[in-house]
Design a protein around this motif. Sequence first.
Motif, PDB file in Angstrom:
ATOM      1  N   VAL A   1       0.683  -0.982   0.026  1.00  0.00           N
ATOM      2  CA  VAL A   1       0.033   0.367  -0.389  1.00  0.00           C
ATOM      3  C   VAL A   1       1.135   2.021   0.015  1.00  0.00           C
ATOM      4  CG1 VAL A   1      -1.811   0.973   1.552  1.00  0.00           C
ATOM      5  CG2 VAL A   1      -1.780  -1.093   1.336  1.00  0.00           C
ATOM      6  N   ALA A   2       0.214   1.979  -0.954  1.00  0.00           N
ATOM      7  CA  ALA A   2       1.468   3.308  -1.363  1.00  0.00           C
ATOM      8  C   ALA A   2       0.290   4.164  -1.014  1.00  0.00           C
ATOM      9  CB  ALA A   2       3.001   3.266  -1.454  1.00  0.00           C
ATOM     10  N   ARG A   3       1.174   5.786  -1.340  1.00  0.00           N
ATOM     11  CA  ARG A   3       0.145   6.493  -2.143  1.00  0.00           C
ATOM     12  C   ARG A   3       0.851   7.586  -3.122  1.00  0.00           C
ATOM     13  NH1 ARG A   3      -4.155   8.953   0.450  1.00  0.00           N
ATOM     14  NH2 ARG A   3      -4.360   8.402   2.609  1.00  0.00           N
ATOM     15  N   GLU A   4       0.318   7.816  -3.792  1.00  0.00           N
ATOM     16  CA  GLU A   4       1.106   8.690  -5.284  1.00  0.00           C
ATOM     17  C   GLU A   4       2.089   9.570  -4.614  1.00  0.00           C
ATOM     18  OE1 GLU A   4       0.072  11.440  -9.288  1.00  0.00           O
ATOM     19  OE2 GLU A   4      -1.852  10.686  -8.254  1.00  0.00           O
ATOM     20  N   GLY A   5       3.434   9.476  -5.043  1.00  0.00           N
ATOM     21  CA  GLY A   5       4.056  10.040  -4.577  1.00  0.00           C
ATOM     22  C   GLY A   5       5.606   9.262  -3.833  1.00  0.00           C
ATOM     23  N   ASP A   6       4.924   8.903  -3.345  1.00  0.00           N
ATOM     24  CA  ASP A   6       5.826   7.353  -2.648  1.00  0.00           C
ATOM     25  C   ASP A   6       6.966   6.590  -2.926  1.00  0.00           C
ATOM     26  OD1 ASP A   6       4.147   8.530  -0.456  1.00  0.00           O
ATOM     27  OD2 ASP A   6       2.799   6.215   0.608  1.00  0.00           O
ATOM     28  N   ARG A   7       7.541   7.262  -2.574  1.00  0.00           N
ATOM     29  CA  ARG A   7       8.761   6.493  -2.313  1.00  0.00           C
ATOM     30  C   ARG A   7       8.721   4.734  -1.899  1.00  0.00           C
ATOM     31  NH1 ARG A   7      14.890   7.525  -0.053  1.00  0.00           N
ATOM     32  NH2 ARG A   7      15.654   5.409  -1.488  1.00  0.00           N
TER      33      ARG A   7
ATOM     34  N   HIS B   1       3.644  -5.219 -10.618  1.00  0.00           N
ATOM     35  CA  HIS B   1       3.363  -4.952 -12.820  1.00  0.00           C
ATOM     36  C   HIS B   1       3.224  -3.586 -12.481  1.00  0.00           C
ATOM     37  CE1 HIS B   1       1.418  -7.309 -15.742  1.00  0.00           C
ATOM     38  NE2 HIS B   1       0.086  -5.759 -15.954  1.00  0.00           N
ATOM     39  N   GLY B   2       3.007  -2.383 -13.937  1.00  0.00           N
ATOM     40  CA  GLY B   2       2.783  -1.842 -14.326  1.00  0.00           C
ATOM     41  C   GLY B   2       3.247  -0.482 -12.934  1.00  0.00           C
ATOM     42  N   VAL B   3       3.821  -0.658 -12.565  1.00  0.00           N
ATOM     43  CA  VAL B   3       4.392   0.570 -12.121  1.00  0.00           C
ATOM     44  C   VAL B   3       5.443   0.886 -13.327  1.00  0.00           C
ATOM     45  CG1 VAL B   3       6.140   1.644  -9.527  1.00  0.00           C
ATOM     46  CG2 VAL B   3       5.009  -0.171 -10.171  1.00  0.00           C
ATOM     47  N   ARG B   4       4.833   2.608 -13.152  1.00  0.00           N
ATOM     48  CA  ARG B   4       5.841   2.517 -14.523  1.00  0.00           C
ATOM     49  C   ARG B   4       7.493   3.179 -14.313  1.00  0.00           C
ATOM     50  NH1 ARG B   4       4.956   6.834 -17.497  1.00  0.00           N
ATOM     51  NH2 ARG B   4       7.165   6.203 -18.525  1.00  0.00           N
ATOM     52  N   GLN B   5       8.631   2.874 -12.669  1.00  0.00           N
ATOM     53  CA  GLN B   5       9.498   2.793 -12.326  1.00  0.00           C
ATOM     54  C   GLN B   5      10.570   4.089 -13.233  1.00  0.00           C
ATOM     55  OE1 GLN B   5      10.903   0.377 -10.412  1.00  0.00           O
ATOM     56  NE2 GLN B   5       9.469  -0.754 -10.429  1.00  0.00           N
TER      57      GLN B   5
ATOM     58  N   GLY C   1      12.736   6.086 -14.348  1.00  0.00           N
ATOM     59  CA  GLY C   1      13.962   6.509 -13.151  1.00  0.00           C
ATOM     60  C   GLY C   1      15.089   4.592 -12.610  1.00  0.00           C
ATOM     61  N   SER C   2      14.095   4.069 -12.380  1.00  0.00           N
ATOM     62  CA  SER C   2      14.842   2.908 -11.356  1.00  0.00           C
ATOM     63  C   SER C   2      14.303   1.532 -12.812  1.00  0.00           C
ATOM     64  CB  SER C   2      13.658   3.204 -10.199  1.00  0.00           C
ATOM     65  OG  SER C   2      12.063   2.989 -10.231  1.00  0.00           O
ATOM     66  N   CYS C   3      14.900   1.609 -13.580  1.00  0.00           N
ATOM     67  CA  CYS C   3      14.691   0.455 -14.183  1.00  0.00           C
ATOM     68  C   CYS C   3      15.212  -0.895 -13.709  1.00  0.00           C
ATOM     69  CB  CYS C   3      15.082   0.626 -16.011  1.00  0.00           C
ATOM     70  SG  CYS C   3      15.052  -1.012 -16.542  1.00  0.00           S
ATOM     71  N   TRP C   4      16.442  -0.350 -12.641  1.00  0.00           N
ATOM     72  CA  TRP C   4      16.759  -2.232 -11.741  1.00  0.00           C
ATOM     73  C   TRP C   4      16.100  -1.894 -11.109  1.00  0.00           C
ATOM     74  CZ3 TRP C   4      21.410  -2.788 -13.668  1.00  0.00           C
ATOM     75  CH2 TRP C   4      22.113  -1.851 -14.635  1.00  0.00           C
TER      76      TRP C   4
ATOM     77  N   TYR D   1      14.449  -3.426  -3.632  1.00  0.00           N
ATOM     78  CA  TYR D   1      13.624  -3.050  -4.673  1.00  0.00           C
ATOM     79  C   TYR D   1      13.422  -1.778  -4.365  1.00  0.00           C
ATOM     80  CZ  TYR D   1      13.292  -7.085  -7.232  1.00  0.00           C
ATOM     81  OH  TYR D   1      13.458  -8.489  -7.475  1.00  0.00           O
ATOM     82  N   ASN D   2      13.876  -0.096  -4.907  1.00  0.00           N
ATOM     83  CA  ASN D   2      13.874   1.024  -4.650  1.00  0.00           C
ATOM     84  C   ASN D   2      13.077   1.372  -6.239  1.00  0.00           C
ATOM     85  OD1 ASN D   2      14.421   3.342  -3.754  1.00  0.00           O
ATOM     86  ND2 ASN D   2      15.830   3.270  -2.860  1.00  0.00           N
ATOM     87  N   PHE D   3      11.359   2.075  -5.476  1.00  0.00           N
ATOM     88  CA  PHE D   3      10.909   2.936  -6.585  1.00  0.00           C
ATOM     89  C   PHE D   3      10.325   3.638  -6.243  1.00  0.00           C
ATOM     90  CE2 PHE D   3       9.017  -1.588  -5.819  1.00  0.00           C
ATOM     91  CZ  PHE D   3       7.181  -0.727  -5.434  1.00  0.00           C
ATOM     92  N   THR D   4       9.866   4.409  -7.383  1.00  0.00           N
ATOM     93  CA  THR D   4       8.551   6.163  -6.004  1.00  0.00           C
ATOM     94  C   THR D   4       7.440   5.947  -7.491  1.00  0.00           C
ATOM     95  OG1 THR D   4       9.972   7.401  -5.889  1.00  0.00           O
ATOM     96  CG2 THR D   4       8.525   8.423  -6.055  1.00  0.00           C
ATOM     97  N   ILE D   5       6.589   6.187  -7.023  1.00  0.00           N
ATOM     98  CA  ILE D   5       5.063   5.864  -7.304  1.00  0.00           C
ATOM     99  C   ILE D   5       4.602   7.183  -8.257  1.00  0.00           C
ATOM    100  CG2 ILE D   5       2.576   5.599  -7.640  1.00  0.00           C
ATOM    101  CD1 ILE D   5       3.923   3.069  -6.576  1.00  0.00           C
ATOM    102  N   THR D   6       5.260   7.180  -9.692  1.00  0.00           N
ATOM    103  CA  THR D   6       4.357   8.661 -10.219  1.00  0.00           C
ATOM    104  C   THR D   6       3.717   8.648 -11.088  1.00  0.00           C
ATOM    105  OG1 THR D   6       6.989   9.026  -9.467  1.00  0.00           O
ATOM    106  CG2 THR D   6       6.325  10.239 -11.372  1.00  0.00           C
ATOM    107  N   GLY D   7       2.612   9.903 -10.475  1.00  0.00           N
ATOM    108  CA  GLY D   7       0.937  10.272 -11.391  1.00  0.00           C
ATOM    109  C   GLY D   7       0.108   8.818 -11.668  1.00  0.00           C
ATOM    110  N   GLN D   8       0.522   7.206 -10.600  1.00  0.00           N
ATOM    111  CA  GLN D   8      -0.730   6.447 -10.593  1.00  0.00           C
ATOM    112  C   GLN D   8      -1.054   6.890  -9.975  1.00  0.00           C
ATOM    113  OE1 GLN D   8       2.877   4.192 -12.069  1.00  0.00           O
ATOM    114  NE2 GLN D   8       1.302   2.948 -13.083  1.00  0.00           N
ATOM    115  N   ARG D   9      -2.702   5.974  -9.932  1.00  0.00           N
ATOM    116  CA  ARG D   9      -2.843   6.038  -8.237  1.00  0.00           C
ATOM    117  C   ARG D   9      -4.159   4.327  -9.024  1.00  0.00           C
ATOM    118  NH1 ARG D   9      -3.967   8.736 -11.759  1.00  0.00           N
ATOM    119  NH2 ARG D   9      -2.313  10.999 -11.243  1.00  0.00           N
ATOM    120  N   GLY D  10      -4.856   3.809  -7.668  1.00  0.00           N
ATOM    121  CA  GLY D  10      -5.772   2.986  -8.424  1.00  0.00           C
ATOM    122  C   GLY D  10      -5.123   1.598  -8.286  1.00  0.00           C
ATOM    123  N   THR D  11      -5.495   0.392  -8.711  1.00  0.00           N
ATOM    124  CA  THR D  11      -5.083  -0.600  -8.338  1.00  0.00           C
ATOM    125  C   THR D  11      -3.766  -1.449  -9.275  1.00  0.00           C
ATOM    126  OG1 THR D  11      -6.688  -1.609  -7.509  1.00  0.00           O
ATOM    127  CG2 THR D  11      -5.257  -2.835  -7.875  1.00  0.00           C
ATOM    128  N   LEU D  12      -2.345  -2.253  -9.070  1.00  0.00           N
ATOM    129  CA  LEU D  12      -1.421  -2.950 -10.039  1.00  0.00           C
ATOM    130  C   LEU D  12      -1.372  -4.256  -8.883  1.00  0.00           C
ATOM    131  CD1 LEU D  12       0.678  -0.025 -10.206  1.00  0.00           C
ATOM    132  CD2 LEU D  12      -1.065  -1.017 -11.809  1.00  0.00           C
TER     133      LEU D  12
END
Length: 586
Positions: free
Chosen positions: A68-74, A92-96, A98-101, A121-132
Amino acid sequence: MGSLYLRPSFTSMAVLFFALFLVSMMPEFAECRTRHYTFNIKNHNVTRLCHTKSIVSVNGKFPGPPLVAREGDRVIVKVVNHVSSNITIHWHGVRQLGSCWADGPAYVTQCPIQTGQSFAYNFTITGQRGTLLWHAHISWMRSTLHGPIIILPRRNESYPFEKPYKEIPIILGEWFNVDPEAVISQALQLGNGPNVSDAFTINGLPGPLYNCSSNDTFKLKVKPGKTYLLRLINAALNDELFFSIANHTLTVVEADAVYVKPFQTNIIFLGPGQTTNVLLKTMPSFPNATFLIAASPYFTGQGTVDNTTTAGILQYHNPLSHSNNSLHNLTLLKPSLPPFNATKFVNVTQFVANFTRKFRSLANNKFPVNVPQTVDRKFFFVVGLGTIPCPVNTTCQGPNGQKFSASVNNVSFVLPSTAMLQAYFYGQSNGVYTTDFPANPQTPFNYTGTPPNNTMVSNGTKAVVLPYNTSVEVVLQDTSILGAESHPLHLHGFNFFVVGQGFGNYDPNKDPAKFNLVDPVERNTFGVPAGGWIAFRFFADNPGVWFMHCHLDVHTSWGLRMAWIVLDGPQSNQKLPPPPSDLPKC
């Protein structure tokens, strides 16, 4: 001197605290936080259909725990491998961006996590909200290694639809009485189609329509006159699925973590890897009945299918009753799902096409559509089944004594033994992959007509290279070789806009005139219809190596997959960063 020294120090401290206070009040700083998770990959015993077996799971849960995360969270997920199998996890579906690794497909963006090792695994949720969803991305491990990703809007932001009373993830999956790794291993060895699952599941439970399963039933308890948000996920390995709740209408509001123009339906269709949020409005008063929640397959292939139905129960809270016994006296109503066999019932394939066409982006000021209006690079990919020769001195059980294979533009993708992303980053692609993936079929033919006599495909590890921010159009064309079949295609690292779809052969002279460039749906997974085509567009604005493959795992195992390499852009934030220090080694 002391007072002269103390005063500026106190002042600067006050200024610093005031500055920090102001920063903390700014929305982008107040909202976003880092969320830490630990995924311990372990074996644990599970019993379904009277079969007990050891499965690989996260933190002893099947399905796995929600992220569970909010849009913009790391998000930082430490994955620790305690089992004998190699593991990777894909978000699945996370834009990643700048975090291709952190994307996860084995031997594409990373070497797998070996026994006793871990990777964060280290990534930021950018411009997405909903279910993946998250799932393992190596062999068929995702049959039990999967779970929901729930992305809430930023703090103080609301949904563009009615606020639900409650939110419930509903994960559709498959159950195999045997080890799915043994199933695909045997199929690849013999060259034939793999054995199918023994049951479908709702949140890991097969339900009352299967033998020895009446107690393993998902129950959704609701109150009259409320609105519930159901987060639907198809985590099945090899099945597209229909979903319905008896006597209830569902309102679709989101797909693949992108809001859509709401529309109502009694039946939801989900390809594997697809997610859909729906609103369920309950009846205004206690209905004196219970209602089956059901899911069953949509099958377009030539082989065998698990032609069964999983069911749960929608149960209304009765304010007048404090006993569960009264439930048994209630009428049980069942939904009507389409017949599974699309090759027999053509109207089922038409229903799926009509359903998928209903999805439209919101395309408003707050949620604009950034679909490329002009295109720099066009690709025409034919996707489908084929064969490869049976090895000498062995017997194969595929078509004409050969082995089943699958390909994009007649290239069946071979996974390398080291990660492509590492090879690309360090300029060591020699012997790992080549960049000569064909932009068009090498030998054009009547793709949906009488299939050619030669069904052989070539093997290779080939990629397409795209300059940063290239606008791309891809047409995916199904073929009738060894039978027309739908292919739910998933693109890693990007959302794409589905601008067109149709049956038969794509016509480059007539079909583009009908493309929707105003409010096309934005997806990460979308089905190429059996005997048809889809066209999608995206901007290559995410540097790295990105996988694209059919999300029917048997087709992926057979080679229906390829890779895109997106080059760095000129700005510092448009470049692939170096690998993390704990990246697993092959």
